[in-house]
Design a protein around this motif. Sequence first.
Motif, PDB file in Angstrom:
ATOM      1  N   ALA A  18       0.872  -1.262  -0.138  1.00  0.00           N
ATOM      2  CA  ALA A  18       0.000  -0.097  -0.126  1.00  0.00           C
ATOM      3  C   ALA A  18       0.780   1.226  -0.102  1.00  0.00           C
ATOM      4  O   ALA A  18       0.475   2.153  -0.538  1.00  0.00           O
ATOM      5  N   GLY A  19       2.031   1.090   0.750  1.00  0.00           N
ATOM      6  CA  GLY A  19       2.790   2.354   0.853  1.00  0.00           C
ATOM      7  C   GLY A  19       3.397   2.838  -0.473  1.00  0.00           C
ATOM      8  O   GLY A  19       3.535   4.040  -0.894  1.00  0.00           O
ATOM      9  N   ARG A  20       4.074   1.755  -1.283  1.00  0.00           N
ATOM     10  CA  ARG A  20       4.466   1.993  -2.596  1.00  0.00           C
ATOM     11  C   ARG A  20       3.348   2.494  -3.712  1.00  0.00           C
ATOM     12  O   ARG A  20       3.330   3.614  -4.476  1.00  0.00           O
ATOM     13  N   SER A  21       2.284   2.135  -3.417  1.00  0.00           N
ATOM     14  CA  SER A  21       0.922   2.376  -4.284  1.00  0.00           C
ATOM     15  C   SER A  21       0.988   4.029  -3.896  1.00  0.00           C
ATOM     16  O   SER A  21       0.587   4.790  -5.016  1.00  0.00           O
ATOM     17  N   VAL A  22       0.569   4.363  -2.693  1.00  0.00           N
ATOM     18  CA  VAL A  22       0.263   5.650  -2.175  1.00  0.00           C
ATOM     19  C   VAL A  22       1.456   6.687  -2.855  1.00  0.00           C
ATOM     20  O   VAL A  22       1.178   7.595  -3.336  1.00  0.00           O
ATOM     21  N   ALA A  23       2.717   6.143  -2.835  1.00  0.00           N
ATOM     22  CA  ALA A  23       3.883   6.850  -3.217  1.00  0.00           C
ATOM     23  C   ALA A  23       3.720   7.302  -4.882  1.00  0.00           C
ATOM     24  O   ALA A  23       4.103   8.368  -5.254  1.00  0.00           O
ATOM     25  N   VAL A  24       3.625   6.224  -5.523  1.00  0.00           N
ATOM     26  CA  VAL A  24       3.230   6.545  -6.983  1.00  0.00           C
ATOM     27  C   VAL A  24       2.242   7.226  -6.997  1.00  0.00           C
ATOM     28  O   VAL A  24       2.359   8.078  -8.097  1.00  0.00           O
ATOM     29  N   GLN A  25       1.119   7.045  -6.497  1.00  0.00           N
ATOM     30  CA  GLN A  25      -0.013   8.116  -6.716  1.00  0.00           C
ATOM     31  C   GLN A  25       0.234   9.477  -6.416  1.00  0.00           C
ATOM     32  O   GLN A  25       0.063  10.433  -7.124  1.00  0.00           O
ATOM     33  N   GLY A  26       0.907   9.706  -5.264  1.00  0.00           N
ATOM     34  CA  GLY A  26       1.269  11.168  -5.057  1.00  0.00           C
ATOM     35  C   GLY A  26       2.287  11.647  -5.806  1.00  0.00           C
ATOM     36  O   GLY A  26       2.198  12.761  -6.199  1.00  0.00           O
ATOM     37  N   PHE A  27       3.328  10.701  -6.335  1.00  0.00           N
ATOM     38  CA  PHE A  27       4.217  11.441  -7.227  1.00  0.00           C
ATOM     39  C   PHE A  27       3.463  11.848  -8.600  1.00  0.00           C
ATOM     40  O   PHE A  27       3.744  13.060  -8.868  1.00  0.00           O
ATOM     41  N   ASN A  28       2.613  11.266  -9.076  1.00  0.00           N
ATOM     42  CA  ASN A  28       2.051  11.322 -10.295  1.00  0.00           C
ATOM     43  C   ASN A  28       0.866  12.606 -10.101  1.00  0.00           C
ATOM     44  O   ASN A  28       0.801  13.391 -11.174  1.00  0.00           O
ATOM     45  N   GLU A  29       0.310  12.451  -9.200  1.00  0.00           N
ATOM     46  CA  GLU A  29      -0.812  13.619  -8.828  1.00  0.00           C
ATOM     47  C   GLU A  29      -0.054  15.135  -8.672  1.00  0.00           C
ATOM     48  O   GLU A  29      -0.555  16.153  -9.199  1.00  0.00           O
ATOM     49  N   ASN A  30       0.971  15.030  -7.954  1.00  0.00           N
ATOM     50  CA  ASN A  30       1.561  16.349  -7.769  1.00  0.00           C
ATOM     51  C   ASN A  30       2.502  16.908  -8.974  1.00  0.00           C
ATOM     52  O   ASN A  30       2.460  17.871  -9.205  1.00  0.00           O
ATOM     53  N   LEU A  31       3.042  15.964  -9.917  1.00  0.00           N
ATOM     54  CA  LEU A  31       3.638  16.132 -11.124  1.00  0.00           C
ATOM     55  C   LEU A  31       2.408  16.719 -11.905  1.00  0.00           C
ATOM     56  O   LEU A  31       2.673  17.805 -12.546  1.00  0.00           O
ATOM     57  N   SER A  32       1.334  16.406 -11.758  1.00  0.00           N
ATOM     58  CA  SER A  32       0.076  16.892 -12.601  1.00  0.00           C
ATOM     59  C   SER A  32      -0.006  18.114 -12.035  1.00  0.00           C
ATOM     60  O   SER A  32      -0.461  19.171 -12.850  1.00  0.00           O
ATOM     61  N   VAL A  33      -0.101  18.302 -10.771  1.00  0.00           N
ATOM     62  CA  VAL A  33      -0.449  19.799 -10.174  1.00  0.00           C
ATOM     63  C   VAL A  33       0.431  20.820 -10.769  1.00  0.00           C
ATOM     64  O   VAL A  33       0.052  21.884 -11.040  1.00  0.00           O
TER      65      VAL A  33
END
Length: 195
Positions: A139-154
């Motif tokens: 779950a931690g790796r998944s959240v890290a990937v999600q956070g990275f992509n979403e903040n890159l989009s921001v």
Amino acid sequence: LLRDFRTANRRLCGDREAGLSLAATTLFWGVGASLQFAVLRWAGEALALPLSQAAYLQAAVAVGVIVGAASAGRWLALHQARHGLWAGVALGLLMPVVAQVSDVATAAVVLAMVGAVGGAMVVPLNALLQHRGAVLMSAGRSVAVQGFNENLSVLGMLAVYAGCEAAGVPIGVTLSGLGVLVAVAIAGLIWIDAR
């Protein structure tokens, strides 16, 4: 560490359901960040509201998100999460409507609707993403990937918004353009998912 992160990113993006959810939520957060600034500028220019009162319109969006999120949580099960994509199309189509509004009461209602369809889209898709991420990796790796992509989009969408500001693009055109981008991108995801 970077190699492990790249592997996790590829795995999540390569999964049909996780990749679809990640694309939609990433777009949502990027556009949502830009929309916060755009609403403040639009309220000042189109409605002649000072910043302190324009912030209430952002609150209308937030209330809408709460209602949309609660509704999606109540009526969409995990296996129906992809139906939330249609709310993303509605979100995009509502944004040009916002640009045409000229009174505060109507603006508050329309912005609350924007928030509601946004919440209805992001909650089920985020749940699906979290579920698939936990299945595919920790779950931690998944959240890290999600956070990275979403903040890159921001960052990317804020750069686009700043570019529009620097170029002197009227705020109504910027809002409409963001809306068209969202509607077309989400419709594209629906089409890809249907194949």
